[in-house]
Design a protein around this motif. Structure first.
Motif, PDB file in Angstrom:
ATOM      1  N   ASP A 206      84.799  94.827  60.245  1.00  0.00           N
ATOM      2  CA  ASP A 206      86.102  94.131  59.791  1.00  0.00           C
ATOM      3  C   ASP A 206      86.397  93.375  58.625  1.00  0.00           C
ATOM      4  OD1 ASP A 206      84.814  92.337  60.834  1.00  0.00           O
ATOM      5  OD2 ASP A 206      86.185  91.572  62.538  1.00  0.00           O
ATOM      6  N   VAL A 207      85.227  93.411  57.912  1.00  0.00           N
ATOM      7  CA  VAL A 207      85.253  92.706  56.673  1.00  0.00           C
ATOM      8  C   VAL A 207      84.761  93.514  55.379  1.00  0.00           C
ATOM      9  CG1 VAL A 207      84.937  90.316  57.330  1.00  0.00           C
ATOM     10  CG2 VAL A 207      82.816  91.736  56.962  1.00  0.00           C
ATOM     11  N   SER A 208      85.284  93.360  54.371  1.00  0.00           N
ATOM     12  CA  SER A 208      84.869  94.152  53.073  1.00  0.00           C
ATOM     13  C   SER A 208      83.567  94.314  52.466  1.00  0.00           C
ATOM     14  CB  SER A 208      86.010  94.113  51.979  1.00  0.00           C
ATOM     15  OG  SER A 208      87.079  94.455  52.645  1.00  0.00           O
ATOM     16  N   GLY A 209      82.485  93.959  53.185  1.00  0.00           N
ATOM     17  CA  GLY A 209      81.301  93.859  52.692  1.00  0.00           C
ATOM     18  C   GLY A 209      80.439  92.536  53.435  1.00  0.00           C
ATOM     19  N   VAL A 210      79.401  92.379  52.655  1.00  0.00           N
ATOM     20  CA  VAL A 210      78.655  91.108  52.973  1.00  0.00           C
ATOM     21  C   VAL A 210      78.975  90.057  51.928  1.00  0.00           C
ATOM     22  CG1 VAL A 210      76.264  90.369  53.155  1.00  0.00           C
ATOM     23  CG2 VAL A 210      76.556  92.608  53.865  1.00  0.00           C
ATOM     24  N   ARG A 233      67.902  91.507  54.953  1.00  0.00           N
ATOM     25  CA  ARG A 233      67.234  91.456  56.115  1.00  0.00           C
ATOM     26  C   ARG A 233      67.022  90.054  55.986  1.00  0.00           C
ATOM     27  NH1 ARG A 233      64.243  91.876  60.226  1.00  0.00           N
ATOM     28  NH2 ARG A 233      61.847  91.056  60.323  1.00  0.00           N
ATOM     29  N   GLU A 234      66.635  89.262  54.871  1.00  0.00           N
ATOM     30  CA  GLU A 234      66.416  87.807  54.903  1.00  0.00           C
ATOM     31  C   GLU A 234      67.776  87.064  54.918  1.00  0.00           C
ATOM     32  OE1 GLU A 234      63.232  86.057  53.071  1.00  0.00           O
ATOM     33  OE2 GLU A 234      62.291  88.008  52.241  1.00  0.00           O
ATOM     34  N   LEU A 235      68.825  87.543  54.655  1.00  0.00           N
ATOM     35  CA  LEU A 235      70.159  86.999  54.796  1.00  0.00           C
ATOM     36  C   LEU A 235      70.659  86.817  56.236  1.00  0.00           C
ATOM     37  CD1 LEU A 235      72.305  85.330  53.158  1.00  0.00           C
ATOM     38  CD2 LEU A 235      73.458  87.285  52.832  1.00  0.00           C
ATOM     39  N   ALA A 236      70.576  87.859  56.786  1.00  0.00           N
ATOM     40  CA  ALA A 236      70.747  88.241  58.062  1.00  0.00           C
ATOM     41  C   ALA A 236      69.616  87.260  59.078  1.00  0.00           C
ATOM     42  CB  ALA A 236      70.538  89.620  58.710  1.00  0.00           C
ATOM     43  N   PHE A 243      75.488  92.409  59.096  1.00  0.00           N
ATOM     44  CA  PHE A 243      74.465  93.432  59.361  1.00  0.00           C
ATOM     45  C   PHE A 243      73.228  92.925  60.141  1.00  0.00           C
ATOM     46  CE2 PHE A 243      71.410  96.882  58.212  1.00  0.00           C
ATOM     47  CZ  PHE A 243      72.424  97.946  58.244  1.00  0.00           C
ATOM     48  N   HIS A 244      72.965  93.696  61.158  1.00  0.00           N
ATOM     49  CA  HIS A 244      71.843  93.352  61.868  1.00  0.00           C
ATOM     50  C   HIS A 244      70.697  93.339  61.496  1.00  0.00           C
ATOM     51  CE1 HIS A 244      69.137  93.190  65.318  1.00  0.00           C
ATOM     52  NE2 HIS A 244      70.069  92.965  66.319  1.00  0.00           N
ATOM     53  N   GLU A 245      69.675  92.108  61.409  1.00  0.00           N
ATOM     54  CA  GLU A 245      68.465  92.060  60.523  1.00  0.00           C
ATOM     55  C   GLU A 245      67.575  93.006  60.866  1.00  0.00           C
ATOM     56  OE1 GLU A 245      65.971  88.664  62.245  1.00  0.00           O
ATOM     57  OE2 GLU A 245      68.000  88.149  62.975  1.00  0.00           O
ATOM     58  N   GLU A 246      67.444  93.933  62.135  1.00  0.00           N
ATOM     59  CA  GLU A 246      66.495  94.917  62.443  1.00  0.00           C
ATOM     60  C   GLU A 246      66.952  96.275  62.005  1.00  0.00           C
ATOM     61  OE1 GLU A 246      65.213  94.237  66.502  1.00  0.00           O
ATOM     62  OE2 GLU A 246      65.060  92.225  66.443  1.00  0.00           O
ATOM     63  N   ALA A 247      68.203  96.395  61.418  1.00  0.00           N
ATOM     64  CA  ALA A 247      68.474  97.670  61.236  1.00  0.00           C
ATOM     65  C   ALA A 247      68.036  98.202  60.082  1.00  0.00           C
ATOM     66  CB  ALA A 247      70.026  97.633  60.988  1.00  0.00           C
ATOM     67  N   SER A 288      73.186  80.970  53.613  1.00  0.00           N
ATOM     68  CA  SER A 288      73.503  81.282  55.079  1.00  0.00           C
ATOM     69  C   SER A 288      72.491  80.105  55.911  1.00  0.00           C
ATOM     70  CB  SER A 288      73.462  82.455  55.688  1.00  0.00           C
ATOM     71  OG  SER A 288      73.864  82.582  57.085  1.00  0.00           O
ATOM     72  N   ALA A 289      73.101  79.775  57.182  1.00  0.00           N
ATOM     73  CA  ALA A 289      72.351  78.813  57.979  1.00  0.00           C
ATOM     74  C   ALA A 289      72.424  79.617  59.576  1.00  0.00           C
ATOM     75  CB  ALA A 289      72.748  77.506  57.824  1.00  0.00           C
ATOM     76  N   LYS A 290      71.274  79.158  60.067  1.00  0.00           N
ATOM     77  CA  LYS A 290      71.232  79.575  61.563  1.00  0.00           C
ATOM     78  C   LYS A 290      70.783  78.205  62.432  1.00  0.00           C
ATOM     79  CE  LYS A 290      69.464  83.140  64.456  1.00  0.00           C
ATOM     80  NZ  LYS A 290      68.622  84.491  64.486  1.00  0.00           N
ATOM     81  N   THR A 291      71.662  77.819  63.270  1.00  0.00           N
ATOM     82  CA  THR A 291      71.081  76.940  64.180  1.00  0.00           C
ATOM     83  C   THR A 291      70.593  77.144  65.570  1.00  0.00           C
ATOM     84  OG1 THR A 291      73.604  76.928  65.295  1.00  0.00           O
ATOM     85  CG2 THR A 291      72.993  75.426  63.364  1.00  0.00           C
TER      86      THR A 291
END
Length: 434
Positions: A206-210, A233-236, A243-247, A288-291
């Motif tokens: 539902d978005v026009s890209g990463v 992969r590193e951004l995910a 986009f799923h990091e393992e895909a 990006s950040a992940k908590t």
């Protein structure tokens, strides 16, 4: 041949499914379509997968999911009605799923039925062949793809036919339904892409890209036109959720390009994900950040003089269900960051007590509330101004750094901050670097 994957927002209702059909019909090379379970139709709506997990939770408490499952059924019957399709053949399918959940087939079976029902419905609407992921896609215990999958798919997919495939699940090596982690329909799409040696894997969302940064945090965030497998992969891995990091894993060896596109704006170029890219004056792709991380800090004088100590300590963590995501090492110390949801406080306390006793540690400490912030790009090791610019941005925002990881990857710089500082860190880094 093009393989397409459409996410939950793309199949949330009849109007969205019509858009999917229009997109697929516009290019005859689109011959394999992977679909998710219906997602939210609005911000107050529920995802079908969440309702299915709730159905299983009721069964685990000794209750029937019959009443709750009516809400699941209505999502599909509403779509059938709006698409002017005959509901009668679908009612027994829905009832069979409900009975299987009530019979205690487990969380993974229940969660997988959102994609299963979605694919059954869309295959009928398109007039295409429905291909179930169970049992052709075999998933190992650790979530990786079993080698039997490739031969299974080669035999199942016939030249000239068009297929609708449910995402997110397959079967384990014993034939029981097994799911990938949430968002795993991206992985299914990658598996199908490799199996048919697709010329392109289109990932429709539902978005026009990463985006280079979360557009909810920065209003002028830009779509990344091109990025590499490693960069996505590193951004995910640090929280970017498109986009799923393992895909990436199933298609790396095949070098199949991925195009992340918008179902609601199909003419937008989106983001191309390719094996590698030229830096061409653009060393960075995003921030990006992940908590949700906890931190283990342990220390012992002459810790690494004992052969195999790291492996032994990690083995103990694994016994308690903890698999660290990030690691740091000092001369006599180790720091691990892991997802806080992996273990309760009581389990963590028991683990710490056992670690300290068995390995005669001088100290072991654990605390929660950590975030990992990533600056991602193929040129992070080439630009000598990045580290000073990043630390200046943290200083200006009065954000305390818990660690800096530079050099372990030539595609990312990682910063540890308190979870409450994560969004501020992303915003200030983006302003400083972009």
């Amino acid at each position: 041949m093009i393989v397409c994957k459409f996410g939950g927002s793309s199949v949330a209702d009849a109007e969205q499914i019509r858009k999917v059909k229009s997109i697929v019909d516009a290019n005859t090379d689109r011959q394999v379509v992977v679909v998710s379970a219906p997602g939210r139709r609005n911000k107050d709506d529920e995802k079908v997968t969440d309702m299915l997990y709730a159905c299983n939770a009721l069964v685990q408490q000794g209750l029937s999911c019959r009443e709750l499952f009516k809400k699941v059924s209505s999502r599909y019957t509403d779509i059938l009605t709006a698409l002017e399709m005959d509901k009668k053949p679908f009612i027994p399918v829905l009832e069979e799923v409900r009975q299987m959940i009530d019979a205690g087939h487990g969380a993974e079976y229940a969660a997988s039925r959102g994609e299963y029902l979605s694919a059954r419905l869309i295959a009928t609407y398109f007039g295409w062949t429905f291909l179930d992921g169970d049992p052709v896609i075999v998933i190992n215990h650790d979530g990786t793809v079993n080698e039997a999958t490739w031969e299974n798919l080669r035999q199942a997919i016939k030249p000239g036919q068009k297929y609708i495939v449910p995402g997110f699940y397959g079967s384990d090596t014993e034939g029981k339904v097994k799911t990938f982690s949430r968002g795993g329909s991206d992985i299914t799409g990658a598996i199908l892409s490799r199996a048919v040696m697709a010329s392109l894997y289109e990932n429709w969302t539902d978005v026009s890209g990463v985006f280079s940064v979360d557009p909810r945090l920065v209003s002028d965030a830009k779509v990344i036109p091109t990025m590499s497998y490693r960069e996505v992969r590193e951004l995910a891995g640090v929280g970017a959720g498109v986009f799923h990091e393992e895909a990436i894993a199933p298609i790396v060896s095949a070098g199949i390009p991925i195009n992340v596109k918008n179902t609601n704006a199909p003419l937008d170029r989106g983001t191309m994900i390719v094996p590698s890219r030229e830096i061409d004056g653009h060393p960075l792709v995003g921030i990006s950040a992940k908590t949700g991380f906890s931190r283990i800090r342990l220390r012992k004088l002459m810790l690494f003089k004992k052969s195999g100590i790291r492996h032994a300590l990690l083995t103990m963590l694994h016994i308690f269900g903890i698999r660290p995501t990030f690691s740091l090492f000092g001369i006599d110390s180790i720091v691990w960051f892991f997802d806080s949801s992996q273990a309760s406080i009581s389990v963590i306390n028991a683990m710490c007590s056992r670690l300290k006793t068995e390995f005669e540690l001088d100290s072991i400490e654990i605390d929660q509330g950590h975030a990992i912030v990533g600056v991602i790009g193929a040129g992070v090791m080439e630009d000598t101004s990045l580290i000073p610019a990043c630390t200046a941005a943290f200083s200006k925002a009065n954000i305390k750094l818990n660690f800096l990881n530079y050099g372990s990857s030539d595609t990312s710089i990682l910063f540890g901050v308190a979870a409450e500082d994560a969004q501020s860190a992303v915003i200030h880094l983006y302003k400083a670097l972009f």
